[in-house]
Design an enzyme around this catalytic site. Structure first.
Site, PDB file in Angstrom:
ATOM      1  N   CYS A   1       0.832  -1.219   0.000  1.00 27.66           N
ATOM      2  CA  CYS A   1       0.000   0.000   0.000  1.00 27.66           C
ATOM      3  C   CYS A   1       0.863   1.265   0.000  1.00 27.66           C
ATOM      4  O   CYS A   1       0.330   2.385  -0.056  1.00 27.66           O
ATOM      5  CB  CYS A   1      -0.911   0.032   1.235  1.00 27.66           C
ATOM      6  SG  CYS A   1      -1.783  -1.507   1.537  1.00 27.66           S
TER       7      CYS A   1
ATOM      8  N   HIS B   1      -5.703   2.081   5.739  1.00 28.85           N
ATOM      9  CA  HIS B   1      -6.348   1.241   4.715  1.00 28.85           C
ATOM     10  C   HIS B   1      -7.051   0.102   5.435  1.00 28.85           C
ATOM     11  O   HIS B   1      -6.418  -0.623   6.207  1.00 28.85           O
ATOM     12  CB  HIS B   1      -5.283   0.702   3.755  1.00 28.85           C
ATOM     13  CG  HIS B   1      -5.784  -0.327   2.793  1.00 28.85           C
ATOM     14  ND1 HIS B   1      -6.985  -0.199   2.106  1.00 28.85           N
ATOM     15  CD2 HIS B   1      -5.256  -1.515   2.386  1.00 28.85           C
ATOM     16  CE1 HIS B   1      -7.157  -1.243   1.333  1.00 28.85           C
ATOM     17  NE2 HIS B   1      -6.135  -2.071   1.486  1.00 28.85           N
TER      18      HIS B   1
ATOM     19  N   HIS C   1      -9.976  -3.285   5.195  1.00 31.13           N
ATOM     20  CA  HIS C   1     -10.768  -4.214   4.392  1.00 31.13           C
ATOM     21  C   HIS C   1     -12.120  -4.416   5.071  1.00 31.13           C
ATOM     22  O   HIS C   1     -12.708  -5.489   4.977  1.00 31.13           O
ATOM     23  CB  HIS C   1     -10.042  -5.551   4.249  1.00 31.13           C
ATOM     24  CG  HIS C   1      -8.902  -5.535   3.292  1.00 31.13           C
ATOM     25  ND1 HIS C   1      -8.300  -6.688   2.828  1.00 31.13           N
ATOM     26  CD2 HIS C   1      -8.251  -4.518   2.690  1.00 31.13           C
ATOM     27  CE1 HIS C   1      -7.320  -6.370   1.989  1.00 31.13           C
ATOM     28  NE2 HIS C   1      -7.271  -5.057   1.899  1.00 31.13           N
TER      29      HIS C   1
ATOM     30  N   GLU D   1     -26.143  12.749  11.913  1.00 30.59           N
ATOM     31  CA  GLU D   1     -25.297  13.504  12.844  1.00 30.59           C
ATOM     32  C   GLU D   1     -23.799  13.221  12.667  1.00 30.59           C
ATOM     33  O   GLU D   1     -22.963  14.120  12.759  1.00 30.59           O
ATOM     34  CB  GLU D   1     -25.727  13.184  14.291  1.00 30.59           C
ATOM     35  CG  GLU D   1     -24.933  13.871  15.381  1.00 30.59           C
ATOM     36  CD  GLU D   1     -25.143  15.385  15.441  1.00 30.59           C
ATOM     37  OE1 GLU D   1     -26.022  15.909  14.744  1.00 30.59           O
ATOM     38  OE2 GLU D   1     -24.399  16.031  16.205  1.00 30.59           O
TER      39      GLU D   1
ATOM     40  N   HIS E   1     -12.932  -4.369  -2.277  1.00 31.40           N
ATOM     41  CA  HIS E   1     -11.626  -4.427  -1.620  1.00 31.40           C
ATOM     42  C   HIS E   1     -11.653  -3.748  -0.243  1.00 31.40           C
ATOM     43  O   HIS E   1     -11.402  -4.390   0.772  1.00 31.40           O
ATOM     44  CB  HIS E   1     -10.589  -3.786  -2.557  1.00 31.40           C
ATOM     45  CG  HIS E   1      -9.194  -3.756  -2.052  1.00 31.40           C
ATOM     46  ND1 HIS E   1      -8.097  -3.674  -2.879  1.00 31.40           N
ATOM     47  CD2 HIS E   1      -8.683  -3.768  -0.793  1.00 31.40           C
ATOM     48  CE1 HIS E   1      -6.986  -3.653  -2.159  1.00 31.40           C
ATOM     49  NE2 HIS E   1      -7.319  -3.706  -0.890  1.00 31.40           N
TER      50      HIS E   1
END
Ligand code: MRU
Ligand code: ZN
Length: 240
Positions: free
Chosen positions: A95, A113, A115, A142, A199
């Site tokens: 990543c 990141h 999943h 809200e 993903h």
């Protein structure tokens, strides 16, 4: 200079040091189901230094000694990254180019990141319901007040504001998502996140606190949106 000479970069008694925070956050995120089975991760930028977890490891078991460090301003080539500190044997997260996009294009201090199944479900619902819609939109909830108004803007969104999160298509290799992530950032300059179809999601913020709370708020909204969908309730409403 041998990489091990720079071990001091990941050794600190300060719990707020990125090399200590990344393992702590990854462990917390694992409990939320965000980074299970080695997927997902977190990166932190402190000025010019970027701290990264290794690739393909149980993220909840990452230790400070496993953390990679690079200098943002010294990176000239995505294919040949130069690390200031590189643990032996391990490889840096796949990543990395996406985290770097958040740091360079949005001046983020942290990028997460996940999943998360809620994020994946939203991309599946959008795919099925509105095939050409590349954005998740919701208003009049809200929790929307938990999001920064946008890149370079002061304050947070208001209750009646519409939160928009773009969706990009998944690719077989993580690094190949970089171009479409950067394009989504240009198209939606105020977004703090990009969903990746089937993903997960990338979420960033100016600080670790902001990235974490925006990631939590998004997950809350995605779960709510899935439940709303089951009840045939719309995500956008006209309440003023
Ligand atoms: C379950 S494998 C997932 C990876 O391919 C990737 O999507 C991911 O999120 C983590 O990549 P990593 O290189 O382990 O940091
Ligand atoms: Zn992933």
């Amino acid at each position: 200079m041998a990489d091990s000479d720079n071990d001091y970069l990941v050794q600190s008694p300060d719990p707020q040091h990125p090399a200590n925070l990344i393992p702590e956050l990854c462990a917390k995120f694992w409990h939320l189901g965000w980074v299970t089975g080695t997927g997902g991760g977190t990166s932190i930028r402190d000025d010019d230094l970027v701290y990264l977890a290794p690739s393909g490891v149980s993220k909840e078991l990452v230790k400070p000694a496993d953390i990679f460090v690079l200098e943002l301003s010294k990176q000239v080539n995505q294919k040949e990254r130069i690390y200031l500190r590189k643990p032996p044997v391990l490889k840096p997260s796949q990543c990395t180019p996406l985290f770097i996009a958040a740091f360079t294009k949005r001046n983020a201090g942290c990028c997460i990141h996940t999943h998360s199944q809620w994020a994946v479900l939203i991309t599946l619902l959008l795919e099925r319901q509105r095939a050409n819609t590349k954005v998740f939109e919701i208003n009049n909830i809200e929790q929307i007040k938990g999001f920064a108004r946008g890149f370079g803007k002061e304050g947070n969104l208001g209750y009646h504001d519409t939160l928009r999160i773009p969706v990009i298509e998944n690719t077989p290799f993580e690094e190949d998502l970089t171009d479409s992530l950067e394009k989504a950032m240009e198209e939606f300059p105020d977004t703090c996140a990009v969903l990746v179809r089937r993903h997960g999601i990338y979420v960033w913020g100016d600080t670790v606190h902001k990235a974490k709370t925006q990631c939590e708020s998004l997950d809350y909204l995605f779960q709510l949106a899935v439940e709303m969908h089951k009840l045939s309730l719309p995500w956008l409403s006209n309440i003023i």
